[in-house]
Design an enzyme around this catalytic site. Sequence first.
Site, PDB file in Angstrom:
ATOM      1  N   SER A 143       0.790  -1.220   0.050  1.00  0.00           N
ATOM      2  CA  SER A 143      -0.039  -0.168  -0.030  1.00  0.00           C
ATOM      3  C   SER A 143       0.853   1.357  -0.033  1.00  0.00           C
ATOM      4  O   SER A 143       1.760   1.454  -0.812  1.00  0.00           O
ATOM      5  CB  SER A 143      -1.123  -0.141   1.351  1.00  0.00           C
ATOM      6  OG  SER A 143      -2.054   0.843   1.101  1.00  0.00           O
ATOM      7  N   ASP A 221      -9.960  -5.883  -3.195  1.00  0.00           N
ATOM      8  CA  ASP A 221      -9.515  -4.760  -2.285  1.00  0.00           C
ATOM      9  C   ASP A 221     -10.421  -3.584  -2.302  1.00  0.00           C
ATOM     10  O   ASP A 221     -10.629  -3.219  -3.259  1.00  0.00           O
ATOM     11  CB  ASP A 221      -8.188  -4.413  -2.736  1.00  0.00           C
ATOM     12  CG  ASP A 221      -7.161  -3.401  -2.022  1.00  0.00           C
ATOM     13  OD1 ASP A 221      -7.790  -2.539  -1.419  1.00  0.00           O
ATOM     14  OD2 ASP A 221      -5.913  -3.603  -1.888  1.00  0.00           O
ATOM     15  N   HIS A 254      -7.322  -6.044   0.994  1.00  0.00           N
ATOM     16  CA  HIS A 254      -6.087  -5.263   1.383  1.00  0.00           C
ATOM     17  C   HIS A 254      -5.336  -5.620   2.458  1.00  0.00           C
ATOM     18  O   HIS A 254      -4.304  -5.109   3.022  1.00  0.00           O
ATOM     19  CB  HIS A 254      -6.525  -3.948   1.531  1.00  0.00           C
ATOM     20  CG  HIS A 254      -5.468  -2.819   1.185  1.00  0.00           C
ATOM     21  ND1 HIS A 254      -4.972  -2.477   0.016  1.00  0.00           N
ATOM     22  CD2 HIS A 254      -4.990  -2.030   2.294  1.00  0.00           C
ATOM     23  CE1 HIS A 254      -4.153  -1.364   0.184  1.00  0.00           C
ATOM     24  NE2 HIS A 254      -4.033  -1.253   1.666  1.00  0.00           N
TER      25      HIS A 254
END
Length: 275
Positions: A143, A221, A254
Amino acid sequence: MQIAKTHRVSGGELAYASHQSAATGTEMRLSVFAPPGAGPFPYLIWLSGLTCTEDNFTSKAGAYAAAARLGVAIVAPDTSPRGEAVADDPAYDLGQGAGFYIDATQKPWASHFQMESYITRDLIAAVEAAFPLAPRRSMFGHSMGGHGALTLAMKHPQLFKSASAFSPIASPTRCPWGEKAFGAYLGSERESWRAHDAALLIEAGKAASFDDILIDQGTADQFLVDQLKPELLEEAARKAHQKLTLRRQEGYDHSYFFIATFVSEHVAFHAARLA
Protein backbone atom coordinates in the site's frame (compact mmCIF):
# COMPACT_ATOMS: atom_id res chain seq x y z
CA MET A 1 21.69 0.16 17.75
CA GLN A 2 19.68 -0.82 20.82
CA ILE A 3 18.24 -4.34 20.86
CA ALA A 4 14.97 -4.49 22.82
CA LYS A 5 14.30 -8.22 22.46
CA THR A 6 15.06 -11.21 20.26
CA HIS A 7 13.14 -14.32 19.23
CA ARG A 8 14.16 -17.58 17.61
CA VAL A 9 12.06 -18.14 14.47
CA SER A 10 12.41 -20.45 11.46
CA GLY A 11 15.91 -21.39 12.64
CA GLY A 12 17.07 -17.77 12.53
CA GLU A 13 16.85 -14.79 14.86
CA LEU A 14 14.38 -11.92 14.90
CA ALA A 15 15.46 -8.74 16.69
CA TYR A 16 13.33 -5.76 17.65
CA ALA A 17 15.64 -2.75 17.78
CA SER A 18 15.91 1.03 17.66
CA HIS A 19 18.51 3.61 16.74
CA GLN A 20 18.91 7.36 16.45
CA SER A 21 18.38 8.83 13.00
CA ALA A 22 20.05 12.05 11.90
CA ALA A 23 17.51 12.40 9.08
CA THR A 24 14.40 12.35 11.29
CA GLY A 25 16.02 13.66 14.46
CA THR A 26 14.26 10.92 16.40
CA GLU A 27 14.68 7.38 17.60
CA MET A 28 13.48 4.98 14.90
CA ARG A 29 12.23 1.47 15.55
CA LEU A 30 12.67 -1.58 13.33
CA SER A 31 12.79 -5.35 13.24
CA VAL A 32 15.52 -7.45 11.64
CA PHE A 33 15.29 -11.15 10.77
CA ALA A 34 18.59 -12.94 10.10
CA PRO A 35 18.37 -16.47 8.67
CA PRO A 36 20.37 -19.42 10.04
CA GLY A 37 24.12 -19.23 9.47
CA ALA A 38 26.93 -16.78 9.96
CA GLY A 39 26.23 -14.36 7.12
CA PRO A 40 26.70 -11.78 5.83
CA PHE A 41 23.29 -12.13 4.18
CA PRO A 42 21.67 -10.22 1.33
CA TYR A 43 18.53 -8.58 2.62
CA LEU A 44 15.14 -7.16 1.83
CA ILE A 45 13.72 -3.93 3.21
CA TRP A 46 9.97 -4.14 3.77
CA LEU A 47 7.98 -0.90 3.87
CA SER A 48 4.58 -1.09 5.56
CA GLY A 49 1.40 0.85 4.91
CA LEU A 50 -0.71 3.49 6.63
CA THR A 51 -1.10 3.18 10.43
CA CYS A 52 1.47 0.36 10.61
CA THR A 53 4.60 0.06 12.76
CA GLU A 54 7.69 -2.18 12.56
CA ASP A 55 5.55 -4.98 14.03
CA ASN A 56 2.76 -5.47 11.46
CA PHE A 57 4.82 -7.29 8.85
CA THR A 58 6.90 -8.98 11.53
CA SER A 59 3.96 -10.60 13.30
CA LYS A 60 1.46 -11.07 10.45
CA ALA A 61 3.21 -11.71 7.12
CA GLY A 62 4.65 -15.16 7.79
CA ALA A 63 7.68 -14.44 5.63
CA TYR A 64 10.50 -15.79 7.74
CA ALA A 65 10.31 -19.48 6.82
CA ALA A 66 10.82 -18.59 3.15
CA ALA A 67 13.56 -16.10 4.03
CA ALA A 68 15.36 -18.72 6.13
CA ARG A 69 15.12 -21.31 3.35
CA LEU A 70 16.46 -18.88 0.75
CA GLY A 71 19.16 -17.34 2.95
CA VAL A 72 17.97 -13.73 2.94
CA ALA A 73 17.45 -11.35 5.85
CA ILE A 74 14.50 -8.96 6.16
CA VAL A 75 14.50 -5.48 7.69
CA ALA A 76 11.15 -3.87 8.57
CA PRO A 77 11.35 -0.24 9.74
CA ASP A 78 8.59 1.88 11.25
CA THR A 79 6.47 3.96 8.89
CA SER A 80 7.30 7.41 10.28
CA PRO A 81 9.10 9.32 13.02
CA ARG A 82 7.21 9.36 16.32
CA GLY A 83 7.21 11.18 19.65
CA GLU A 84 5.67 14.10 21.49
CA ALA A 85 7.83 16.61 19.63
CA VAL A 86 6.91 15.18 16.22
CA ALA A 87 4.08 16.81 14.25
CA ASP A 88 0.92 14.75 13.91
CA ASP A 89 -2.62 14.91 12.57
CA PRO A 90 -5.83 13.32 13.89
CA ALA A 91 -6.42 11.60 10.55
CA TYR A 92 -4.98 8.13 9.98
CA ASP A 93 -3.53 9.06 6.57
CA LEU A 94 -1.30 11.97 7.61
CA GLY A 95 1.37 12.44 10.26
CA GLN A 96 2.68 9.74 12.56
CA GLY A 97 2.18 6.34 10.96
CA ALA A 98 1.86 7.94 7.52
CA GLY A 99 5.30 9.13 6.44
CA PHE A 100 4.84 8.18 2.75
CA TYR A 101 8.61 7.55 2.44
CA ILE A 102 9.35 11.05 1.14
CA ASP A 103 11.33 14.00 2.52
CA ALA A 104 8.88 16.70 3.57
CA THR A 105 9.66 20.28 2.64
CA GLN A 106 6.75 22.04 4.39
CA LYS A 107 6.17 23.09 8.00
CA PRO A 108 5.52 21.53 10.46
CA TRP A 109 6.50 18.26 8.77
CA ALA A 110 9.97 19.05 7.42
CA SER A 111 11.63 18.99 10.84
CA HIS A 112 11.22 15.21 11.25
CA PHE A 113 9.44 13.68 8.25
CA GLN A 114 12.54 12.86 6.20
CA MET A 115 11.68 9.26 5.44
CA GLU A 116 13.38 8.93 2.05
CA SER A 117 16.69 10.04 3.56
CA TYR A 118 16.10 7.82 6.56
CA ILE A 119 15.46 4.66 4.54
CA THR A 120 18.13 5.16 1.90
CA ARG A 121 20.85 6.49 4.23
CA ASP A 122 20.44 6.12 7.99
CA LEU A 123 18.59 2.79 8.06
CA ILE A 124 20.95 1.06 5.63
CA ALA A 125 24.05 2.30 7.45
CA ALA A 126 22.69 1.32 10.86
CA VAL A 127 21.56 -2.22 10.03
CA GLU A 128 24.66 -3.08 8.02
CA ALA A 129 26.85 -1.97 10.93
CA ALA A 130 24.87 -3.85 13.59
CA PHE A 131 23.74 -7.07 11.87
CA PRO A 132 25.37 -9.67 9.56
CA LEU A 133 24.08 -8.06 6.37
CA ALA A 134 25.80 -7.77 3.03
CA PRO A 135 25.47 -4.60 0.90
CA ARG A 136 23.07 -6.39 -1.50
CA ARG A 137 19.50 -5.21 -1.01
CA SER A 138 16.03 -5.24 -2.52
CA MET A 139 12.78 -3.54 -1.53
CA PHE A 140 9.16 -4.57 -1.21
CA GLY A 141 6.15 -3.17 0.56
CA HIS A 142 2.39 -2.83 0.90
CA SER A 143 0.00 0.00 0.00
CA MET A 144 1.74 3.22 1.13
CA GLY A 145 4.82 1.04 1.57
CA GLY A 146 4.35 -0.40 -1.91
CA HIS A 147 4.51 3.16 -3.21
CA GLY A 148 7.65 3.67 -1.13
CA ALA A 149 9.33 0.47 -2.27
CA LEU A 150 8.75 1.16 -5.95
CA THR A 151 9.71 4.82 -5.88
CA LEU A 152 12.77 4.51 -3.66
CA ALA A 153 14.11 1.57 -5.67
CA MET A 154 13.69 3.48 -8.92
CA LYS A 155 15.17 6.70 -7.51
CA HIS A 156 18.15 4.88 -5.96
CA PRO A 157 18.93 2.00 -8.35
CA GLN A 158 22.53 1.89 -7.12
CA LEU A 159 21.21 0.73 -3.74
CA PHE A 160 18.59 -1.87 -4.71
CA LYS A 161 18.68 -4.92 -6.97
CA SER A 162 14.92 -5.35 -7.38
CA ALA A 163 11.49 -4.10 -6.31
CA SER A 164 8.05 -5.58 -5.74
CA ALA A 165 4.83 -4.56 -4.04
CA PHE A 166 1.49 -5.69 -2.70
CA SER A 167 -1.45 -3.37 -3.46
CA PRO A 168 0.76 -0.32 -4.01
CA ILE A 169 -0.51 3.24 -4.30
CA ALA A 170 0.42 3.27 -7.97
CA SER A 171 0.18 6.98 -8.66
CA PRO A 172 -0.07 9.21 -5.55
CA THR A 173 -0.44 12.32 -7.68
CA ARG A 174 -3.77 10.92 -8.93
CA CYS A 175 -5.51 9.59 -5.81
CA PRO A 176 -6.92 11.10 -2.60
CA TRP A 177 -4.35 9.56 -0.23
CA GLY A 178 -1.44 10.86 -2.26
CA GLU A 179 -2.92 14.27 -2.97
CA LYS A 180 -3.57 14.85 0.73
CA ALA A 181 -0.14 13.69 1.88
CA PHE A 182 1.87 15.32 -0.90
CA GLY A 183 -0.01 18.58 -0.51
CA ALA A 184 0.83 18.63 3.20
CA TYR A 185 4.42 17.38 3.02
CA LEU A 186 5.55 18.93 -0.29
CA GLY A 187 3.27 21.91 -0.79
CA SER A 188 0.80 22.93 -3.46
CA GLU A 189 3.24 22.95 -6.40
CA ARG A 190 2.22 19.66 -8.01
CA GLU A 191 5.26 19.50 -10.28
CA SER A 192 7.37 18.60 -7.24
CA TRP A 193 5.11 15.61 -6.57
CA ARG A 194 6.06 13.83 -9.79
CA ALA A 195 9.39 12.58 -8.43
CA HIS A 196 7.48 10.44 -5.92
CA ASP A 197 4.95 8.80 -8.25
CA ALA A 198 5.72 5.20 -9.24
CA ALA A 199 3.70 5.23 -12.45
CA LEU A 200 5.29 8.48 -13.63
CA LEU A 201 8.78 7.24 -12.74
CA ILE A 202 8.24 4.05 -14.76
CA GLU A 203 6.90 6.06 -17.68
CA ALA A 204 10.04 8.22 -17.52
CA GLY A 205 12.26 5.14 -17.80
CA LYS A 206 13.48 5.16 -14.20
CA ALA A 207 12.91 1.39 -13.81
CA ALA A 208 15.23 0.45 -16.65
CA SER A 209 17.77 -1.20 -14.35
CA PHE A 210 15.19 -3.82 -13.19
CA ASP A 211 14.53 -6.86 -15.36
CA ASP A 212 10.99 -7.12 -13.92
CA ILE A 213 8.80 -5.56 -11.23
CA LEU A 214 6.39 -7.87 -9.42
CA ILE A 215 3.02 -6.52 -8.26
CA ASP A 216 0.26 -8.48 -6.54
CA GLN A 217 -3.17 -6.85 -6.29
CA GLY A 218 -6.32 -8.36 -4.80
CA THR A 219 -9.48 -7.93 -6.86
CA ALA A 220 -11.63 -7.53 -3.70
CA ASP A 221 -9.44 -4.75 -2.30
CA GLN A 222 -11.71 -2.00 -0.97
CA PHE A 223 -9.21 0.67 -2.07
CA LEU A 224 -8.61 -0.69 -5.56
CA VAL A 225 -10.59 1.77 -7.68
CA ASP A 226 -10.23 5.07 -5.82
CA GLN A 227 -6.76 4.85 -4.25
CA LEU A 228 -4.54 2.14 -5.78
CA LYS A 229 -5.19 2.21 -9.56
CA PRO A 230 -2.70 -0.52 -10.62
CA GLU A 231 -3.74 -0.10 -14.24
CA LEU A 232 -1.67 3.09 -14.24
CA LEU A 233 1.45 1.00 -13.61
CA GLU A 234 0.60 -1.25 -16.55
CA GLU A 235 0.00 1.75 -18.80
CA ALA A 236 3.30 3.33 -17.77
CA ALA A 237 5.21 0.09 -18.29
CA ARG A 238 3.77 -0.28 -21.79
CA LYS A 239 4.84 3.25 -22.70
CA ALA A 240 8.35 2.69 -21.34
CA HIS A 241 8.70 -0.86 -22.70
CA GLN A 242 9.40 -1.94 -19.11
CA LYS A 243 8.75 -5.50 -17.92
CA LEU A 244 6.17 -5.42 -15.13
CA THR A 245 4.25 -8.44 -13.85
CA LEU A 246 0.91 -7.42 -12.36
CA ARG A 247 -0.94 -10.39 -10.89
CA ARG A 248 -4.60 -9.76 -10.10
CA GLN A 249 -5.45 -12.21 -7.33
CA GLU A 250 -9.13 -13.08 -7.39
CA GLY A 251 -11.08 -12.42 -4.20
CA TYR A 252 -8.21 -11.12 -2.06
CA ASP A 253 -8.55 -7.88 -0.08
CA HIS A 254 -6.10 -5.31 1.32
CA SER A 255 -5.20 -7.23 4.49
CA TYR A 256 -2.18 -9.14 5.71
CA PHE A 257 -4.06 -12.36 4.94
CA PHE A 258 -3.44 -11.44 1.30
CA ILE A 259 0.21 -10.67 1.94
CA ALA A 260 0.75 -13.90 3.89
CA THR A 261 -0.64 -15.93 0.98
CA PHE A 262 1.90 -14.70 -1.57
CA VAL A 263 4.82 -13.28 0.41
CA SER A 264 7.01 -16.35 -0.07
CA GLU A 265 6.82 -15.80 -3.83
CA HIS A 266 8.03 -12.23 -3.40
CA VAL A 267 10.90 -13.38 -1.18
CA ALA A 268 11.88 -15.89 -3.87
CA PHE A 269 11.60 -13.23 -6.60
CA HIS A 270 14.12 -11.06 -4.77
CA ALA A 271 16.38 -13.90 -3.63
CA ALA A 272 16.96 -14.89 -7.26
CA ARG A 273 18.10 -11.36 -8.06
CA LEU A 274 20.27 -11.03 -4.95
CA ALA A 275 22.15 -14.28 -5.55
